[in-house]
Each structure stands twice: as structure tokens, then as C-alpha cells.
Design an enzyme around this catalytic site. Structure first.
Site, mmCIF file in Angstrom:
data_model
loop_
_atom_site.group_PDB
_atom_site.id
_atom_site.type_symbol
_atom_site.label_atom_id
_atom_site.label_comp_id
_atom_site.label_asym_id
_atom_site.label_seq_id
_atom_site.Cartn_x
_atom_site.Cartn_y
_atom_site.Cartn_z
ATOM 1 N N LYS A 64 12.013 -8.170 0.353
ATOM 2 C CA LYS A 64 12.857 -6.970 0.518
ATOM 3 C C LYS A 64 13.394 -6.876 1.943
ATOM 4 O O LYS A 64 13.183 -5.898 2.659
ATOM 5 C CB LYS A 64 12.064 -5.718 0.151
ATOM 6 C CG LYS A 64 11.666 -5.691 -1.316
ATOM 7 C CD LYS A 64 11.093 -4.357 -1.743
ATOM 8 C CE LYS A 64 10.764 -4.338 -3.214
ATOM 9 N NZ LYS A 64 9.651 -5.243 -3.612
ATOM 10 N N ASP A 67 16.836 -5.717 7.583
ATOM 11 C CA ASP A 67 16.928 -5.596 9.048
ATOM 12 C C ASP A 67 18.379 -5.792 9.490
ATOM 13 O O ASP A 67 19.278 -5.892 8.658
ATOM 14 C CB ASP A 67 15.975 -6.621 9.691
ATOM 15 C CG ASP A 67 15.331 -6.085 10.954
ATOM 16 O OD1 ASP A 67 16.068 -5.562 11.823
ATOM 17 O OD2 ASP A 67 14.100 -6.183 11.088
ATOM 18 N N ILE A 68 18.583 -5.871 10.780
ATOM 19 C CA ILE A 68 19.935 -6.151 11.282
ATOM 20 C C ILE A 68 20.292 -7.603 10.961
ATOM 21 O O ILE A 68 19.420 -8.411 10.627
ATOM 22 C CB ILE A 68 20.042 -5.899 12.803
ATOM 23 C CG1 ILE A 68 19.073 -6.815 13.583
ATOM 24 C CG2 ILE A 68 19.789 -4.435 13.128
ATOM 25 C CD1 ILE A 68 19.382 -6.921 15.065
ATOM 26 N N ASP A 69 21.558 -7.921 11.073
ATOM 27 C CA ASP A 69 22.025 -9.246 10.663
ATOM 28 C C ASP A 69 21.267 -10.402 11.332
ATOM 29 O O ASP A 69 20.810 -11.337 10.656
ATOM 30 C CB ASP A 69 23.545 -9.385 10.867
ATOM 31 C CG ASP A 69 24.009 -9.045 12.283
ATOM 32 O OD1 ASP A 69 23.171 -8.628 13.120
ATOM 33 O OD2 ASP A 69 25.217 -9.185 12.550
ATOM 34 N N THR A 71 18.344 -10.591 12.620
ATOM 35 C CA THR A 71 16.945 -10.720 12.182
ATOM 36 C C THR A 71 16.864 -11.154 10.723
ATOM 37 O O THR A 71 16.029 -11.993 10.362
ATOM 38 C CB THR A 71 16.195 -9.388 12.423
ATOM 39 O OG1 THR A 71 16.418 -8.984 13.771
ATOM 40 C CG2 THR A 71 14.715 -9.531 12.175
ATOM 41 N N PRO A 172 12.264 -5.425 -12.387
ATOM 42 C CA PRO A 172 10.838 -5.091 -12.316
ATOM 43 C C PRO A 172 10.547 -3.729 -12.917
ATOM 44 O O PRO A 172 11.416 -2.854 -12.942
ATOM 45 C CB PRO A 172 10.576 -5.059 -10.804
ATOM 46 C CG PRO A 172 11.879 -4.659 -10.204
ATOM 47 C CD PRO A 172 12.969 -5.067 -11.138
ATOM 48 N N GLY A 178 5.868 1.386 -16.837
ATOM 49 C CA GLY A 178 6.407 2.113 -17.991
ATOM 50 C C GLY A 178 7.592 1.489 -18.698
ATOM 51 O O GLY A 178 7.959 1.934 -19.780
ATOM 52 N N GLY A 179 8.219 0.490 -18.096
ATOM 53 C CA GLY A 179 9.383 -0.140 -18.735
ATOM 54 C C GLY A 179 8.982 -0.968 -19.955
ATOM 55 O O GLY A 179 7.860 -1.467 -20.039
ATOM 56 N N ARG A 195 1.164 -6.538 -12.873
ATOM 57 C CA ARG A 195 -0.178 -6.079 -13.215
ATOM 58 C C ARG A 195 -0.537 -6.194 -14.683
ATOM 59 O O ARG A 195 -1.677 -6.523 -15.009
ATOM 60 C CB ARG A 195 -0.370 -4.628 -12.732
ATOM 61 C CG ARG A 195 -0.521 -4.527 -11.227
ATOM 62 C CD ARG A 195 -0.359 -3.113 -10.754
ATOM 63 N NE ARG A 195 1.020 -2.655 -10.901
ATOM 64 C CZ ARG A 195 1.442 -1.437 -10.602
ATOM 65 N NH1 ARG A 195 0.591 -0.546 -10.145
ATOM 66 N NH2 ARG A 195 2.714 -1.116 -10.753
HETATM 67 P P1 XMP Z 1 4.111 -4.566 -11.668
HETATM 68 O O1 XMP Z 1 2.686 -4.826 -11.342
HETATM 69 O O2 XMP Z 1 4.517 -3.141 -11.558
HETATM 70 O O3 XMP Z 1 4.888 -5.381 -10.525
HETATM 71 O O4 XMP Z 1 4.555 -5.185 -12.962
HETATM 72 C C1 XMP Z 1 6.229 -5.237 -10.223
HETATM 73 C C2 XMP Z 1 6.552 -6.149 -9.083
HETATM 74 O O5 XMP Z 1 7.896 -5.970 -8.698
HETATM 75 C C3 XMP Z 1 7.947 -5.418 -7.385
HETATM 76 N N1 XMP Z 1 8.910 -4.354 -7.485
HETATM 77 C C4 XMP Z 1 10.148 -4.423 -7.054
HETATM 78 N N2 XMP Z 1 10.792 -5.391 -6.426
HETATM 79 N N3 XMP Z 1 12.731 -4.058 -6.478
HETATM 80 C C5 XMP Z 1 12.094 -5.201 -6.121
HETATM 81 O O6 XMP Z 1 12.729 -6.060 -5.507
HETATM 82 C C6 XMP Z 1 12.126 -3.057 -7.105
HETATM 83 O O7 XMP Z 1 12.721 -2.050 -7.447
HETATM 84 C C7 XMP Z 1 10.761 -3.253 -7.408
HETATM 85 N N4 XMP Z 1 9.907 -2.502 -8.061
HETATM 86 C C8 XMP Z 1 8.742 -3.214 -8.106
HETATM 87 C C9 XMP Z 1 6.583 -4.955 -7.027
HETATM 88 O O8 XMP Z 1 6.343 -5.072 -5.650
HETATM 89 C C10 XMP Z 1 5.745 -5.917 -7.827
HETATM 90 O O9 XMP Z 1 5.660 -7.158 -7.164
#
Ligand code: XMP
Length: 214
Positions: A64, A67-69, A71, A172, A178-179, A195
Site C-alpha cells: 500500500k 508516499d511522495i514520488d 520515495t 479483498p 463478510g464478502g 483468514r
Molecule cells: P482477510 O483475512 O480479510 O484478508 O481475508 C484480506 C487481505 O487483504 C488486505 N486488504 C486490502 N488490501 N486494499 C488492499 O490493497 C484493501 O482494501 C484491503 N482490504 C484488505 C488485508 O491486509 C489482508 O491481507
């Protein structure tokens, strides 16, 4: 990017034996592993290449980057040199930061994923109001890969509408957050799942069950 069975494993464990046990059970069905700060900070960045070598998988580094360009350029270059095939970059920082990341990835013949909106409830406050603009910025910049939330299928659908059918969306939030996998894959090309696979008593069976739902 081709994601086998449309599932990316989020390997957020911090112990190498545990990670390898999960990989032993899941990589017969998967070719894409997302690694993030938990495993990288616990085991060191060498773990990226080790997993690639030992399991013949592609790695998405979920750092994720925000930062600035100047970096961002360094973070992306170093991460890709550690063996990652692609890296997730935040969009809210703006086009100069994202462009630096994109250019550096392309220099390495690799790709970024642009993070538009996040899957957790807190993202509704600051990120949701600008997510569509972030997605449009990505389109204007010629970005092909995006991250959008599986927990909010209306938002995922909206982001798909903006980035177009040719874009590649990974999503994700399936499982613990919940998805639902079937709803997610109506709009996304692959689901990121952590998880509910790696914490299950039988990761292999859980994964097989998920694949059977697709
Ligand atoms: P779980 O355990 O919830 O893991 O199935 C989800 C994984 O995705 C990451 N995560 C995100 N990564 N944008 C991302 O780039 C998001 O909106 C986001 N939401 C969850 C989380 O850190 C874990 O690795």
C-alpha cells in the site's frame, strides 16, 4: 496477470513453518500469493523470493505504497528487486506519486495495482468519497490493474464501470470481512482471501469449497 482459480491467498502469517504448511496445502490450487507487511516484517524481504522459488507462484506485494514520488520510486524498485511480480500502490496520494510508482514498475517490466477503495468499514469516511476519482485517475494514467472492495459490491460494481471491462480488478474482503465469492467475481477478476483460508482447520478443504462455489 493470470490468477489460477480466481483466488489470491493473502498470506498474513508471521511464522515460516506455518506459512509453508499453508502453502503446501493451497498451492496445488493457486498460482498467486499476496504477501504484506506481517510476513515481510516478521521474516524479512527474502521470503518473497523463497516462496517464489519453493512454490512457483507469482507474488503481489501488498505494501500500500503511499508516499511522495521520489520515495515511492525507491519502495517500488526495491520491492520488485526482492522478487515481487507486482505491488499495490495507494491512489489517494495523487498522480505524481502514482506515476512514479508506475514508471518504476514498468522499468522493471512489472506492474502496479492501484488501490481505489478499501474493504473495511472505516474506509467509508475518507476513501469512499474520492474512490471514483481515484479510479478515473488510474484510467487516465493508463493503469490496467486495480484493487476494489469485496465487502461493498455496489462500490466494486461502480469501480468496474469506471475502469472498464478490460481492466483487471482484484478484490479483498471475502470471508471473514463478510464478502461473498460469487458476488465478488461478478465484478472482479480475482478474490483476495486470507483468514478464512489460513485460519481454518483444513485450509485445503476450505479452498476446495471456495473453488466449488465459483
Ligand atoms: P482477510 O483475512 O480479510 O484478508 O481475508 C484480506 C487481505 O487483504 C488486505 N486488504 C486490502 N488490501 N486494499 C488492499 O490493497 C484493501 O482494501 C484491503 N482490504 C484488505 C488485508 O491486509 C489482508 O491481507
Amino acid at each position: 496477470m493470470k490468477v489460477k482459480n480466481q483466488i489470491i491467498l493473502a498470506l498474513d502469517v508471521e511464522d515460516k513453518d506455518e506459512a509453508y504448511k499453508i502453502l503446501d496445502q493451497t498451492t496445488p490450487y493457486l498460482n498467486t500469493i499476496k504477501i504484506g507487511y506481517p510476513i515481510t516484517l516478521a521474516l524479512g524481504p527474502q521470503i518473497i523470493q523463497q516462496i517464489k522459488d519453493d512454490y512457483n507462484v507469482q507474488i503481489i506485494a501488498d505494501f500500500k505504497v503511499a508516499d511522495i514520488d521520489a520515495t515511492n520510486e525507491k519502495i517500488v524498485n526495491t520491492t520488485l528487486n526482492w522478487g515481487a511480480d507486482s505491488i499495490i500502490v495507494h491512489g489517494f496520494t495523487g498522480d505524481d506519486s502514482v506515476l512514479a510508482a508506475k514508471n518504476m514498475a514498468e522499468k522493471n517490466n512489472k506492474e502496479i495495482f492501484l488501490l481505489t477503495e478499501m474493504s473495511h468499514p472505516g474506509a467509508d469516511r475518507f476513501l469512499k468519497p474520492v474512490a471514483e476519482e481515484i479510479a478515473q485517475m488510474g484510467v487516465d494514467m493508463g493503469i490496467k490493474n486495480y484493487v476494489a472492495p469485496a465487502t461493498k459490491t455496489d462500490r466494486l460494481a461502480k469501480i468496474r464501470e469506471i475502469v472498464g471491462d478490460e481492466a483487471f480488478i482484484i478484490s479483498p474482503g471475502v470471508g471473514v470481512q463478510g464478502g461473498k465469492i460469487q458476488d465478488t467475481l461478478k465484478y472482479a477478476d480475482a478474490a483476495i482471501i486470507g483468514r478464512s483460508i489460513y485460519n481454518s482447520d483444513n485450509p485445503q478443504q476450505t479452498l476446495e469449497d471456495l473453488i466449488n462455489m465459483i
